[in-house]
Enzyme design. Structure first.
Site, PDB file in Angstrom:
ATOM      1  N   ASP A  82       0.821  -1.213   0.000  1.00 20.19           N
ATOM      2  CA  ASP A  82       0.000   0.000   0.000  1.00 20.19           C
ATOM      3  C   ASP A  82       0.852   1.260   0.000  1.00 20.19           C
ATOM      4  O   ASP A  82       2.072   1.209   0.181  1.00 20.19           O
ATOM      5  CB  ASP A  82      -0.970   0.003   1.194  1.00 20.19           C
ATOM      6  CG  ASP A  82      -0.273  -0.343   2.518  1.00 20.19           C
ATOM      7  OD1 ASP A  82       0.975  -0.324   2.572  1.00 20.19           O
ATOM      8  OD2 ASP A  82      -0.978  -0.624   3.497  1.00 20.19           O
ATOM      9  N   ASN A 135      -7.196  -2.674  14.443  1.00 26.26           N
ATOM     10  CA  ASN A 135      -8.587  -2.908  14.031  1.00 26.26           C
ATOM     11  C   ASN A 135      -8.713  -4.112  13.089  1.00 26.26           C
ATOM     12  O   ASN A 135      -9.753  -4.317  12.484  1.00 26.26           O
ATOM     13  CB  ASN A 135      -9.158  -1.655  13.369  1.00 26.26           C
ATOM     14  CG  ASN A 135      -8.395  -1.259  12.116  1.00 26.26           C
ATOM     15  OD1 ASN A 135      -7.502  -1.980  11.665  1.00 26.26           O
ATOM     16  ND2 ASN A 135      -8.741  -0.126  11.538  1.00 26.26           N
ATOM     17  N   HIS A 194      -6.960  -4.601  10.319  1.00 24.26           N
ATOM     18  CA  HIS A 194      -6.701  -4.371   8.883  1.00 24.26           C
ATOM     19  C   HIS A 194      -5.431  -5.097   8.432  1.00 24.26           C
ATOM     20  O   HIS A 194      -4.518  -5.341   9.221  1.00 24.26           O
ATOM     21  CB  HIS A 194      -6.668  -2.875   8.541  1.00 24.26           C
ATOM     22  CG  HIS A 194      -5.450  -2.118   8.968  1.00 24.26           C
ATOM     23  ND1 HIS A 194      -5.430  -0.752   9.116  1.00 24.26           N
ATOM     24  CD2 HIS A 194      -4.188  -2.508   9.282  1.00 24.26           C
ATOM     25  CE1 HIS A 194      -4.236  -0.342   9.470  1.00 24.26           C
ATOM     26  NE2 HIS A 194      -3.458  -1.390   9.586  1.00 24.26           N
ATOM     27  N   GLU A 196      -9.328  -1.705   5.505  1.00 21.45           N
ATOM     28  CA  GLU A 196      -9.930  -1.403   6.797  1.00 21.45           C
ATOM     29  C   GLU A 196     -11.196  -2.248   6.992  1.00 21.45           C
ATOM     30  O   GLU A 196     -11.708  -2.830   6.033  1.00 21.45           O
ATOM     31  CB  GLU A 196     -10.284   0.093   6.845  1.00 21.45           C
ATOM     32  CG  GLU A 196      -9.095   1.028   6.639  1.00 21.45           C
ATOM     33  CD  GLU A 196      -8.185   1.144   7.863  1.00 21.45           C
ATOM     34  OE1 GLU A 196      -8.021   0.160   8.611  1.00 21.45           O
ATOM     35  OE2 GLU A 196      -7.619   2.236   8.061  1.00 21.45           O
TER      36      GLU A 196
HETATM   37  P1  PGA Z   1       2.599  -1.639  12.757  1.00 24.00           P
HETATM   38  O1  PGA Z   1       1.429  -1.571  11.683  1.00 24.00           O
HETATM   39  O2  PGA Z   1       3.532  -2.705  12.311  1.00 24.00           O
HETATM   40  O3  PGA Z   1       3.209  -0.278  12.716  1.00 24.00           O
HETATM   41  O4  PGA Z   1       1.962  -1.959  14.061  1.00 24.00           O
HETATM   42  C1  PGA Z   1       0.872  -2.747  11.209  1.00 24.00           C
HETATM   43  C2  PGA Z   1      -0.279  -2.428  10.277  1.00 24.00           C
HETATM   44  O5  PGA Z   1      -0.986  -1.443  10.487  1.00 24.00           O
HETATM   45  O6  PGA Z   1      -0.468  -3.202   9.336  1.00 24.00           O
END
Ligand code: PGA
Length: 264
Positions: free
Chosen positions: A67, A136, A138, A143
């Site tokens: 992404d 959450n 995702h 999302e």
């Molecule tokens: P993080 O993010 O590794 O910074 O916790 C993971 C994500 O949001 O996919």
């Protein structure tokens, strides 16, 4: 899902690095799906060290990132292109021309999404997709409420994700609310997926992904449908799993089976 519960973040990164090293030694022209965020940083460090030590090469590798923020070009310090260059690509022997990140500065973001899908297909599909998980649930920027068969497209970020990522942006700095992300269907098409998670702030999402229903409310639960998904987590991220002893038992049995197969 193969569920691997390790002691801490260092062990999680080393386990992930072993999977990627084995893949590159099996196929020097592998197509890798890569991720940004705090979690993969230690894995990337391990891969950089192994590459410098000559344990494997990225020369023939092509990579596709999950992404990118829509509205940021690759030179922006918070762009995921910049993250990938500074955290990995600048330190390994990969050909930069073979590293793909969705174009956050695309004039037409909709056609850019289709082109990204086409490029992945043209290269023969992703061999291993690395994933983190949001609090959450995702994966990528898919999302909650994301279609479980979705493809690369423009997605609006939730307030939770914007708040989680605000720490990287200056107080007065523009923080995008839109992204281009591989879809859940795109991720499920990878031959193998490896999801890393550490820390107790991920425990609820991990519990929902593994033990909850298959639901767009927890996009990572779609991995229940994948034929080769490896979930590598530390004890803190595993702390809310109801059946944790069973998962440890399965993995112990799995290791015995692997040792037996290796002995044949
Ligand atoms: P993080 O993010 O590794 O910074 O916790 C993971 C994500 O949001 O996919």
């Amino acid at each position: 899902m193969q569920i691997v519960i390790l002691n801490d973040a260092t062990e999680v990164a080393a386990y992930g690095a072993d999977i990627f090293t084995a893949q590159l030694n099996k196929n020097a022209n592998s197509i890798l799906g890569l991720a940004t965020g705090s979690t993969p940083v230690a894995l990337y460090q391990a891969l950089i060290e192994r590459n410098k030590a000559g344990e494997m090469s990225f020369k023939g590798v092509t990579s596709f990132n999950l992404d990118e923020y829509l509205g940021l070009d690759g030179s922006h310090l918070q762009s995921y292109r910049h993250f990938m260059n500074s955290q990995l690509f600048d330190h390994i022997d990969i050909d930069n021309a073979n590293t793909f990140v969705p174009p956050g500065d695309a004039k037409n973001p909709i056609s850019a999404c289709h082109e990204y899908e086409e490029k992945i297909a043209q290269k023969g599909g992703i061999d291993i997709q690395l994933l983190g998980i949001g609090r959450n649930g995702h994966i990528g920027f898919n999302e909650p409420s994301s279609g479980l068969t979705s493809r690369t497209r423009v997605k609006t970020l939730t307030k939770a994700t914007i708040d989680d990522n605000a720490r990287f942006f200056g107080a007065d700095e523009y923080q995008p609310h839109l992204s281009i992300t591989m879809g859940i269907g795109t991720i499920l098409d990878a031959k193998k997926v490896v999801l890393l998670a550490t820390g107790d702030n991920k425990a609820d999402a991990i519990q929902a992904m593994i033990e909850g229903p298959l639901t767009a409310a927890c996009p990572a639960s779609a991995l229940q449908m994948h034929r080769d998904a490896v979930i590598v987590i530390d004890t803190a991220a595993a702390s809310k799993l109801k059946d944790i002893e069973f998962y440890r038992h399965i993995e112990a049995e799995n290791q015995k089976l692997q040792a037996y197969l290796a002995s044949l």
